[in-house]
Design an enzyme around this catalytic site. Structure first.
Site, PDB file in Angstrom:
ATOM      1  CB  CYS A 119      -0.808  -0.136   1.220  1.00 27.16           C
ATOM      2  SG  CYS A 119      -2.519   1.181   1.102  1.00 27.16           S
ATOM      3  CE  LYS A 198      -7.446  -1.197   4.626  1.00 29.05           C
ATOM      4  NZ  LYS A 198      -5.898  -0.772   4.002  1.00 29.05           N
ATOM      5  NE  ARG A 208      -6.442   5.105   9.404  1.00 28.18           N
ATOM      6  CZ  ARG A 208      -7.487   5.338   8.831  1.00 28.18           C
ATOM      7  NH1 ARG A 208      -8.264   6.225   9.516  1.00 28.18           N
ATOM      8  NH2 ARG A 208      -8.167   4.580   7.936  1.00 28.18           N
ATOM      9  CE  LYS A 251      -6.559  -3.460   8.124  1.00 34.26           C
ATOM     10  NZ  LYS A 251      -5.279  -2.618   7.575  1.00 34.26           N
TER      11      LYS A 251
END
Length: 328
Positions: A119, A198, A208, A251
């Site tokens: 990603c 997702k 994060r 997810k």
């Protein structure tokens, strides 16, 4: 009818319960996430995820050895680069932090499976998963140009020794782009574990912090799925299968066990569930306050993912769970 049928007969003894248990969790079901950062000797705990650390490559190697010794077959690597830009250079550069970590782990523990999260959000200066329209502050990623970046990233990761590519950006056509890129570069044997379903979830908050990947503006709802949708998940997995995905990911896991079940029922591919950071942190916080028995809750939760249909479970609890399982 009672008294002829007495289900409690099969619950009367620990060994009997063990013999008739329908779902059995093992260390082979687990995948351990690791966060790689530049430097040496770095081990920085993530405040919102007790027991989870940002680690330099030398520390990643030590963790990899411990993971393998516990019987966990795989890790998944996330990277935090020393600099970010709009081209996500740190994601695809041959000296990228995930590439360095993957090479070091494969040299030190060759039998351990190394998965790379493929990603871009950790590597872009704006924190979104690809190219943005100039001046667009909504977080709307340009899909097709981003596919080129994902393709470059996957090939670079494969060259570094990664065993499985796991694209997570939820771009349309990303499996096809990555598959064609890997094949053209000669990596036809590298499987793709697609984050096929997702969701745009509130459970990602602590991650994060760990990956330093929060969007600088907007949100990710233009590319991650709406939490209210389930039929859409089946559409997404169907597209990924047709594009060449070898495994599928759901997810988050805890609030989406119905999705895990539906994906498993709709596909013959292995299904992975990601026990995400928010799920982990809630258990840790409750355990640290003495409100729950951490071991029992973790093992029950992981078993429930497997009962719902997950073949693989990505979880920050993996090392603890492996120790408890190994102890019987």
């Amino acid at each position: 009818m009672f008294p002829i049928h007495r289900p409690r007969r099969l619950r009367s003894h620990p060994q009997l319960r063990r013999m008739v248990r329908e779902t059995v969790l093992t260390t082979s079901d687990l995948i351990y996430p690791l966060f790689a950062v530049p430097g040496s000797g770095v081990s920085k705990e993530v405040k919102s995820m007790p027991g989870v650390y940002q680690l330099s490559v030398d520390k990643i190697v030590l963790e990899a050895k411990e993971v393998y010794d516990l019987g966990i077959p795989a890790i998944i690597l996330f990277g935090i680069p020393d600099s970010k830009d709009t081209d996500a250079t740190g994601a695809w550069h041959h000296c990228g932090i995930v590439q360095e970590a993957a090479t070091a782990v494969k040299e030190a523990v060759p039998e351990l499976i190394v998965i790379a999260d493929t990603c871009l959000c950790e590597y872009t200066s704006h924190g979104h998963c690809g190219y943005l329209e100039l001046g667009d502050l909504t977080g709307r990623v340009l899909n097709d140009p981003t596919l080129e970046l994902l393709q470059k990233t996957a090939v670079s990761q494969a060259k570094a020794g990664v065993d499985i590519i796991a694209p997570s950006g939820m771009m349309d056509g990303f499996v096809q782009a990555i598959r064609s890129g890997l094949d053209a570069a000669g990596y036809t044997e590298i499987p793709i574990l697609s984050y096929a379903a997702k969701y745009a979830s509130a459970y990602y908050g602590p991650f994060r912090d760990a990956a330093e990947s929060s969007p600088q503006f907007g949100d990710r709802r233009t590319y991650q799925m709406d939490p209210g949708n389930s039929r859409e998940a089946l559409k997404e997995i169907g597209l990924d299968i047709s594009e060449g995905a070898d495994m599928l990911m759901v997810k988050p896991a805890l609030a989406y066990m119905d999705i895990i079940w539906r994906v498993k029922e709709a596909s013959n591919l292995p299904v992975a569930a990601y026990n995400v950071s928010g799920e982990y942190s809630m258990v840790k916080a409750a355990a640290l306050n003495g409100w729950i028995n951490e071991q029992q809750v973790v093992l029950e939760t992981l078993t429930s993912f497997k009962r719902a249909g997950a073949d693989l479970i990505l979880t920050y609890h993996a090392k603890d769970a492996a120790r408890w399982l190994n102890q019987g």
